[in-house]
Design a protein around this motif. Structure first.
Motif, PDB file in Angstrom:
ATOM      1  N   SER A  15      -5.233  13.541  -6.549  1.00 57.13           N
ATOM      2  CA  SER A  15      -4.108  13.287  -5.648  1.00 57.13           C
ATOM      3  C   SER A  15      -4.408  13.588  -4.186  1.00 57.13           C
ATOM      4  O   SER A  15      -3.499  13.606  -3.365  1.00 57.13           O
ATOM      5  N   LYS A  16      -5.669  13.791  -3.841  1.00 53.37           N
ATOM      6  CA  LYS A  16      -5.994  14.242  -2.478  1.00 53.37           C
ATOM      7  C   LYS A  16      -5.560  13.245  -1.400  1.00 53.37           C
ATOM      8  O   LYS A  16      -5.091  13.659  -0.355  1.00 53.37           O
ATOM      9  N   ASP A  56      -7.860  -5.565 -11.223  1.00 48.74           N
ATOM     10  CA  ASP A  56      -9.187  -5.063 -11.611  1.00 48.74           C
ATOM     11  C   ASP A  56     -10.196  -5.197 -10.472  1.00 48.74           C
ATOM     12  O   ASP A  56     -11.200  -4.489 -10.446  1.00 48.74           O
ATOM     13  N   HIS A  57      -9.918  -6.103  -9.551  1.00 47.21           N
ATOM     14  CA  HIS A  57     -10.834  -6.351  -8.438  1.00 47.21           C
ATOM     15  C   HIS A  57     -10.322  -5.831  -7.091  1.00 47.21           C
ATOM     16  O   HIS A  57     -10.993  -6.005  -6.076  1.00 47.21           O
ATOM     17  N   GLU A  58      -9.137  -5.224  -7.088  1.00 47.95           N
ATOM     18  CA  GLU A  58      -8.574  -4.712  -5.836  1.00 47.95           C
ATOM     19  C   GLU A  58      -9.378  -3.502  -5.359  1.00 47.95           C
ATOM     20  O   GLU A  58      -9.687  -2.606  -6.127  1.00 47.95           O
ATOM     21  N   TRP A  59      -9.710  -3.500  -4.092  1.00 55.18           N
ATOM     22  CA  TRP A  59     -10.455  -2.381  -3.509  1.00 55.18           C
ATOM     23  C   TRP A  59      -9.497  -1.240  -3.198  1.00 55.18           C
ATOM     24  O   TRP A  59      -8.453  -1.448  -2.586  1.00 55.18           O
ATOM     25  N   ASP A  60      -9.892  -0.054  -3.611  1.00 59.19           N
ATOM     26  CA  ASP A  60      -9.080   1.132  -3.350  1.00 59.19           C
ATOM     27  C   ASP A  60      -9.593   1.852  -2.104  1.00 59.19           C
ATOM     28  O   ASP A  60     -10.614   1.467  -1.524  1.00 59.19           O
ATOM     29  N   THR A  61      -8.871   2.890  -1.698  1.00 56.09           N
ATOM     30  CA  THR A  61      -9.200   3.624  -0.475  1.00 56.09           C
ATOM     31  C   THR A  61     -10.618   4.192  -0.493  1.00 56.09           C
ATOM     32  O   THR A  61     -11.331   4.099   0.505  1.00 56.09           O
ATOM     33  N   GLU A  62     -11.021   4.768  -1.618  1.00 50.13           N
ATOM     34  CA  GLU A  62     -12.344   5.395  -1.696  1.00 50.13           C
ATOM     35  C   GLU A  62     -13.462   4.356  -1.553  1.00 50.13           C
ATOM     36  O   GLU A  62     -14.423   4.570  -0.819  1.00 50.13           O
ATOM     37  N   ARG A  63     -13.332   3.242  -2.255  1.00 47.28           N
ATOM     38  CA  ARG A  63     -14.363   2.207  -2.183  1.00 47.28           C
ATOM     39  C   ARG A  63     -14.470   1.647  -0.770  1.00 47.28           C
ATOM     40  O   ARG A  63     -15.560   1.459  -0.228  1.00 47.28           O
ATOM     41  N   LEU A  64     -13.320   1.390  -0.166  1.00 49.22           N
ATOM     42  CA  LEU A  64     -13.309   0.841   1.192  1.00 49.22           C
ATOM     43  C   LEU A  64     -13.966   1.810   2.173  1.00 49.22           C
ATOM     44  O   LEU A  64     -14.769   1.407   3.016  1.00 49.22           O
ATOM     45  N   LEU A  65     -13.642   3.092   2.039  1.00 51.91           N
ATOM     46  CA  LEU A  65     -14.246   4.102   2.909  1.00 51.91           C
ATOM     47  C   LEU A  65     -15.756   4.173   2.689  1.00 51.91           C
ATOM     48  O   LEU A  65     -16.531   4.197   3.646  1.00 51.91           O
ATOM     49  N   ARG A 114      -4.508   3.629   4.688  1.00 51.73           N
ATOM     50  CA  ARG A 114      -3.214   3.856   4.035  1.00 51.73           C
ATOM     51  C   ARG A 114      -2.086   3.175   4.818  1.00 51.73           C
ATOM     52  O   ARG A 114      -1.201   2.576   4.223  1.00 51.73           O
ATOM     53  N   SER A 115      -2.149   3.251   6.144  1.00 46.86           N
ATOM     54  CA  SER A 115      -1.106   2.606   6.942  1.00 46.86           C
ATOM     55  C   SER A 115      -1.165   1.080   6.795  1.00 46.86           C
ATOM     56  O   SER A 115      -0.166   0.397   7.007  1.00 46.86           O
ATOM     57  N   MET A 116      -2.320   0.565   6.389  1.00 46.39           N
ATOM     58  CA  MET A 116      -2.468  -0.869   6.124  1.00 46.39           C
ATOM     59  C   MET A 116      -2.058  -1.230   4.692  1.00 46.39           C
ATOM     60  O   MET A 116      -2.096  -2.391   4.301  1.00 46.39           O
ATOM     61  N   GLY A 117      -1.695  -0.202   3.893  1.00 48.47           N
ATOM     62  CA  GLY A 117      -1.232  -0.455   2.530  1.00 48.47           C
ATOM     63  C   GLY A 117      -2.316  -0.407   1.472  1.00 48.47           C
ATOM     64  O   GLY A 117      -2.069  -0.794   0.329  1.00 48.47           O
ATOM     65  N   VAL A 118      -3.511   0.051   1.821  1.00 47.73           N
ATOM     66  CA  VAL A 118      -4.583   0.149   0.833  1.00 47.73           C
ATOM     67  C   VAL A 118      -4.233   1.271  -0.138  1.00 47.73           C
ATOM     68  O   VAL A 118      -3.876   2.374   0.269  1.00 47.73           O
ATOM     69  N   ARG A 119      -4.330   0.973  -1.428  1.00 47.62           N
ATOM     70  CA  ARG A 119      -3.890   1.906  -2.454  1.00 47.62           C
ATOM     71  C   ARG A 119      -5.050   2.709  -3.041  1.00 47.62           C
ATOM     72  O   ARG A 119      -6.203   2.323  -2.940  1.00 47.62           O
ATOM     73  N   THR A 120      -4.678   3.809  -3.679  1.00 47.33           N
ATOM     74  CA  THR A 120      -5.655   4.620  -4.409  1.00 47.33           C
ATOM     75  C   THR A 120      -5.875   3.998  -5.784  1.00 47.33           C
ATOM     76  O   THR A 120      -5.090   3.143  -6.227  1.00 47.33           O
ATOM     77  N   VAL A 121      -6.908   4.447  -6.478  1.00 47.18           N
ATOM     78  CA  VAL A 121      -7.168   3.980  -7.837  1.00 47.18           C
ATOM     79  C   VAL A 121      -5.961   4.278  -8.730  1.00 47.18           C
ATOM     80  O   VAL A 121      -5.541   3.426  -9.527  1.00 47.18           O
ATOM     81  N   ALA A 122      -5.394   5.464  -8.589  1.00 50.89           N
ATOM     82  CA  ALA A 122      -4.247   5.845  -9.419  1.00 50.89           C
ATOM     83  C   ALA A 122      -3.056   4.913  -9.182  1.00 50.89           C
ATOM     84  O   ALA A 122      -2.364   4.528 -10.130  1.00 50.89           O
TER      85      ALA A 122
END
Length: 139
Positions: A15-16, A56-65, A114-122
């Protein structure tokens, strides 16, 4: 004892990002996810399956970073070797951003994502689970 203390100071990897994201952004992402699930409640099985495949193909915050910081490190390393050694500082800075993210769960790029709406894996997985539940509901 020191190891226990260090564990308590590090944010949960689960949840970080959400813990460090302003509530209004978390709530907006949650509303958008709920709206998506509500839309698919009125769609057929094929549309729901197609959406799950998209997720399944959506990029999450960690991958994008990771991709962004690795790209910066790679390009600046090449520039340091070819053009000017001062570019190496940018490679070091991008590595520091990754370390900060791993330890604290917050970096300036994550705040922007996050402000652009990129989501976490969870968050992505919650939508997938809700859609899978729609497929499993008896009519």
């Amino acid at each position: 004892m020191e190891l226990d203390l260090a564990k308590e100071q590090l944010p949960s990897t689960k949840s970080k990002v959400n813990d460090r994201t302003p509530d209004h952004i978390n709530q907006q992402i949650e509303r958008e996810t709920e709206a998506s699930v509500n839309y698919y409640k009125r769609q057929g099985e094929q549309e729901i399956l197609a959406r799950i495949k998209e997720l399944d193909h959506e990029w999450d915050t960690e991958r994008l970073l990771e991709v962004n910081m690795a790209s910066i490190a790679f390009i600046s390393s090449l520039l340091a070797v070819r053009a000017n050694r001062k570019w190496a500082f940018l490679a070091g800075a991008s590595s520091a951003v990754l370390i900060q993210q791993a330890l604290q769960g917050w970096t300036p790029p994550i705040a922007i994502f996050r402000s652009m709406g990129v989501r976490t894996v969870a968050e992505i997985n919650r939508e997938k689970k809700a859609l899978q539940n729609l497929l499993n509901k008896p009519e």
